[in-house]
Design a protein around this motif. Sequence first.
Motif, PDB file in Angstrom:
ATOM      1  N   ALA A  52      47.827  48.196  33.239  1.00 13.23           N
ATOM      2  CA  ALA A  52      46.863  47.117  33.450  1.00 13.23           C
ATOM      3  C   ALA A  52      47.467  45.910  34.155  1.00 13.23           C
ATOM      4  N   ASN A  53      48.277  46.131  35.179  1.00  9.29           N
ATOM      5  CA  ASN A  53      48.936  45.022  35.875  1.00  9.29           C
ATOM      6  C   ASN A  53      47.947  43.961  36.349  1.00  9.29           C
ATOM      7  N   ILE A  54      46.922  44.395  37.090  1.00 14.76           N
ATOM      8  CA  ILE A  54      45.981  43.446  37.669  1.00 14.76           C
ATOM      9  C   ILE A  54      45.039  42.904  36.605  1.00 14.76           C
ATOM     10  N   GLU A  55      44.603  43.750  35.687  1.00 17.96           N
ATOM     11  CA  GLU A  55      43.742  43.277  34.600  1.00 17.96           C
ATOM     12  C   GLU A  55      44.430  42.151  33.817  1.00 17.96           C
ATOM     13  N   ASP A  56      45.689  42.362  33.458  1.00 18.73           N
ATOM     14  CA  ASP A  56      46.425  41.334  32.718  1.00 18.73           C
ATOM     15  C   ASP A  56      46.570  40.052  33.530  1.00 18.73           C
ATOM     16  N   THR A  57      46.787  40.199  34.842  1.00 22.25           N
ATOM     17  CA  THR A  57      46.899  39.026  35.712  1.00 22.25           C
ATOM     18  C   THR A  57      45.599  38.222  35.711  1.00 22.25           C
ATOM     19  N   LEU A  58      44.463  38.914  35.841  1.00 21.95           N
ATOM     20  CA  LEU A  58      43.177  38.219  35.867  1.00 21.95           C
ATOM     21  C   LEU A  58      42.863  37.565  34.522  1.00 21.95           C
ATOM     22  N   ILE A  59      43.179  38.252  33.426  1.00 18.37           N
ATOM     23  CA  ILE A  59      42.962  37.675  32.100  1.00 18.37           C
ATOM     24  C   ILE A  59      43.829  36.435  31.911  1.00 18.37           C
ATOM     25  N   LYS A  60      45.064  36.493  32.408  1.00 16.25           N
ATOM     26  CA  LYS A  60      45.956  35.333  32.297  1.00 16.25           C
ATOM     27  C   LYS A  60      45.422  34.146  33.094  1.00 16.25           C
ATOM     28  N   ILE A  94      42.272  33.512  33.699  1.00 14.21           N
ATOM     29  CA  ILE A  94      41.129  32.991  32.939  1.00 14.21           C
ATOM     30  C   ILE A  94      41.598  32.192  31.730  1.00 14.21           C
ATOM     31  N   SER A  95      42.575  32.728  31.006  1.00  8.83           N
ATOM     32  CA  SER A  95      43.026  32.067  29.779  1.00  8.83           C
ATOM     33  C   SER A  95      43.792  30.772  30.060  1.00  8.83           C
ATOM     34  N   THR A  96      44.345  30.636  31.279  1.00 13.67           N
ATOM     35  CA  THR A  96      45.097  29.427  31.648  1.00 13.67           C
ATOM     36  C   THR A  96      44.178  28.324  32.162  1.00 13.67           C
ATOM     37  N   ALA A  97      42.971  28.694  32.600  1.00 14.87           N
ATOM     38  CA  ALA A  97      42.062  27.725  33.219  1.00 14.87           C
ATOM     39  C   ALA A  97      41.668  26.611  32.251  1.00 14.87           C
ATOM     40  N   LYS A  98      41.549  25.411  32.786  1.00 20.37           N
ATOM     41  CA  LYS A  98      41.149  24.240  31.990  1.00 20.37           C
ATOM     42  C   LYS A  98      39.832  23.635  32.481  1.00 20.37           C
ATOM     43  N   LYS A  99      39.476  23.875  33.744  1.00 24.19           N
ATOM     44  CA  LYS A  99      38.268  23.264  34.307  1.00 24.19           C
ATOM     45  C   LYS A  99      37.203  24.304  34.654  1.00 24.19           C
ATOM     46  N   TYR A 100      37.568  25.278  35.508  1.00 22.82           N
ATOM     47  CA  TYR A 100      36.565  26.263  35.919  1.00 22.82           C
ATOM     48  C   TYR A 100      37.212  27.602  36.254  1.00 22.82           C
ATOM     49  N   VAL A 101      36.394  28.647  36.180  1.00 24.49           N
ATOM     50  CA  VAL A 101      36.750  29.984  36.662  1.00 24.49           C
ATOM     51  C   VAL A 101      35.549  30.518  37.421  1.00 24.49           C
ATOM     52  N   ILE A 108      36.224  40.552  28.157  1.00 23.65           N
ATOM     53  CA  ILE A 108      35.093  39.821  27.585  1.00 23.65           C
ATOM     54  C   ILE A 108      35.590  38.712  26.665  1.00 23.65           C
ATOM     55  N   SER A 109      36.595  39.009  25.838  1.00 20.98           N
ATOM     56  CA  SER A 109      37.147  37.989  24.928  1.00 20.98           C
ATOM     57  C   SER A 109      37.718  36.818  25.706  1.00 20.98           C
ATOM     58  N   ALA A 110      38.419  37.107  26.816  1.00 23.56           N
ATOM     59  CA  ALA A 110      38.986  36.030  27.635  1.00 23.56           C
ATOM     60  C   ALA A 110      37.887  35.136  28.192  1.00 23.56           C
ATOM     61  N   LEU A 111      36.780  35.724  28.662  1.00 22.97           N
ATOM     62  CA  LEU A 111      35.666  34.942  29.200  1.00 22.97           C
ATOM     63  C   LEU A 111      35.021  34.087  28.117  1.00 22.97           C
ATOM     64  N   LYS A 112      34.796  34.678  26.953  1.00 20.60           N
ATOM     65  CA  LYS A 112      34.173  33.935  25.851  1.00 20.60           C
ATOM     66  C   LYS A 112      35.036  32.743  25.427  1.00 20.60           C
ATOM     67  N   ILE A 113      36.330  32.993  25.251  1.00 21.03           N
ATOM     68  CA  ILE A 113      37.232  31.929  24.804  1.00 21.03           C
ATOM     69  C   ILE A 113      37.288  30.804  25.832  1.00 21.03           C
ATOM     70  N   ALA A 114      37.324  31.177  27.114  1.00 22.66           N
ATOM     71  CA  ALA A 114      37.337  30.153  28.172  1.00 22.66           C
ATOM     72  C   ALA A 114      36.074  29.307  28.105  1.00 22.66           C
ATOM     73  N   VAL A 166      35.509  25.469  29.590  1.00 19.23           N
ATOM     74  CA  VAL A 166      35.741  25.879  30.978  1.00 19.23           C
ATOM     75  C   VAL A 166      34.414  26.335  31.589  1.00 19.23           C
ATOM     76  N   ASP A 167      34.149  25.913  32.807  1.00 22.07           N
ATOM     77  CA  ASP A 167      32.930  26.298  33.534  1.00 22.07           C
ATOM     78  C   ASP A 167      33.140  27.696  34.117  1.00 22.07           C
ATOM     79  N   VAL A 168      32.537  28.703  33.489  1.00 15.66           N
ATOM     80  CA  VAL A 168      32.695  30.098  33.930  1.00 15.66           C
ATOM     81  C   VAL A 168      31.448  30.521  34.677  1.00 15.66           C
ATOM     82  N   ARG A 169      31.611  30.863  35.949  1.00 24.34           N
ATOM     83  CA  ARG A 169      30.489  31.320  36.777  1.00 24.34           C
ATOM     84  C   ARG A 169      30.847  32.669  37.396  1.00 24.34           C
ATOM     85  N   ILE A 170      29.872  33.555  37.409  1.00 23.95           N
ATOM     86  CA  ILE A 170      30.097  34.913  37.920  1.00 23.95           C
ATOM     87  C   ILE A 170      28.962  35.272  38.872  1.00 23.95           C
TER      88      ILE A 170
END
Length: 509
Positions: A344-352, A354-361, A375-381, A386-390
Motif C-alpha cells: 500500500a505504498n501510494i495508499e499510505d502516502t495519500l492517507i498521510k 490527509i492526516s497531516t492536513a490542517k486547513k483543506y484536502v 474512510i477513517s482518515a477522511l472522517k478524522i480530517a 479540515v475542509d474536505v472536498r471530493i
Amino acid sequence: MTVIHLLQIVVLVLEAGFIGFVLFFERQESTKRALWMFILLILPVIGCVLYLLFSGHFFTGTKRMKETNKLSRGLLAPLINSQISFIEKNRNKLQDSTIDTFYPLIHMNLTKCSSMLECTESAEILTNGEDFFESLYRDIENARRSINLEYFIFKKDKTGMRFMDLLCKKAREGVEVNLLYDDFGCFFTSARFLRKLGKAGGEVHPFFQIRLGLPLTLNYRNHRKIAVIDSEIGYTGSHNIGDEYAGGSQRYHFKWRDTTVRLTGNSVLSLQSVFLIDWFSIIAWRNRAKVIRRVGNYYPKPIFDALSKKLTKHQMEQVFTDMLLPGRIPTQIVASGPNRQHLANIEDTLIKIISTAKKYVYIQTPYFTPNEEFISALKIASFSGVDVRIQIPTKWDKFYMKAASCQFVRELQPYGIRFYQYPGFIHAKTITADDTICSIGSTNIDCRSFTLLFEDNAIFYSEEFAKRHRDVFEADEKKSHFIENGKFDRKNVLVRAWWSFAKLFTPLM
C-alpha cells in the motif's frame, strides 16, 4: 461410488478448505473476509477459482520481476541511506520549509518505497486532452536518443494511429523507442497494430500477457501512464492513448477530464526508473552487468556514479544539495504494486497527506470506493475542522462503479465531507492539501488501485505548485454541481438498494 458422487465429495472438500482458510487464515479486513465467505457459499467451485484469481494472495511477482526489484533496491540502497542522513542533518536549513513539514512522509517513502527525493525543475499541469497530446507529440518529435512509454490503454483509433505513426517515424530515424502496454487494458486493440512499432525498429511488449499458463497474473494489471523522452522530459498522470483522452470519442458522448503533469529535472530519472523496472521485469535479460550498463545509458553521470557507489560521502551530499536548489520543486515518484513487499505504498502516502492536513484536502477521482482506513482518515480530517472536498463524475464509464461510489457519498456526507459532480467524466487522480503538497498520478481511490494494480504518483512538496493545482481544482469546482446533503437519500428505494448491493463488491472493483 459413482463418479458424480466422487466429484461431489471433492467439491465439498475443496469448498470446506477454502472456507476454512478464509475463516482462520485470511488477514484482510473483515468486510473482505465476509465478501469472500458470501461468494464461496453461493458459488461453489467458481468461488474457489475467483478467490485464487482475485483475492490478492497468490501472486508476489514473477522470478524476473523479483530479480529486477532486488537489483534496483541494491543500486539505490546506499543513495537512499545517504539521503536520509543528509536530510535529517539539514532539514531545517533546506530552502523549502515543506521538506521539514513533511519529513515523516518523505522518510516513509524513502524507506518503504525506495522513492528518492529529487528536484523537478519545471512542472506543467495539463488538464486538456488536446493540449496534453500536442505537448507529448512535440516532445516525441524532438527526441534525439530515447522514448520510453508505458500505458494501460493504447487504442487503435484516430489518436492512437497518429501516435503510433509518430513512434514508428522516430524509430526509423534511429531513436530508441520502447513501448510497454498492458495486455488486459489493450485487450480490444489489435496486436498487429501494436507490432507496427517493432517492424519500424522499435521495441514493444505486453505487460503480463494473458494466457492460460499464467492465469494468476490476470488480476494484476499495469495501470501506469508514463512517458520519458531523452531522460530529460517526463509525463505521468491519468491520460491513456485514445480518442476519449484527447477530448472526443464516438463511444462516449460526454467530455473526459484528465490531469497529467509534464516534468523536467532529476525527478524524470525516478519516473524512468519505474519504467525500467517494469521493462526489465518483462523482457529477457541475461545478467546484472548488462542491465546496469543499459540503465547507465539513461542517467547523467553524477547520478549514475552515485548509483554505482563511485562517489564519496561529501560528493554524494553535494548531489543532494544540487537537487534542492532554490526555485526547484522537491518531488518523490512513488510506485506501488502487488509485487512489492509493502503493497500500500501510494495508499499510505495519500492517507498521510490527509492526516497531516490542517486547513483543506481537495480530491479528484473517477471512482470513489475507498477502504476502511481511507474512510477513517477522511472522517478524522473532517472532524478536526479540515475542509474536505471530493470531486467525482456526473457521467461514468462503468455503471457498477457509479452505484458503489454513490453509496459511499451517501454514507460520508453526514460527516461534513463535501462532494461535487463534475460535468462529464473526471478521470483525474489528484490530491492537494494546505497549499503545501500535491499528488498527481494514476491511482484511483479504490481497493484495486491501492493493492492489486501497478500504479505511480508524483508527490510535489511545494507551496507554489500546490497553489497552482488548487486553482485547477477550484476552476473545476465552479463548473461542478454540489451534491446537497440528503439528495441521494431521496432516491428511489430500488436505486438505493442497488447502490448498497454494489458496495458489497467494492473490494473486487
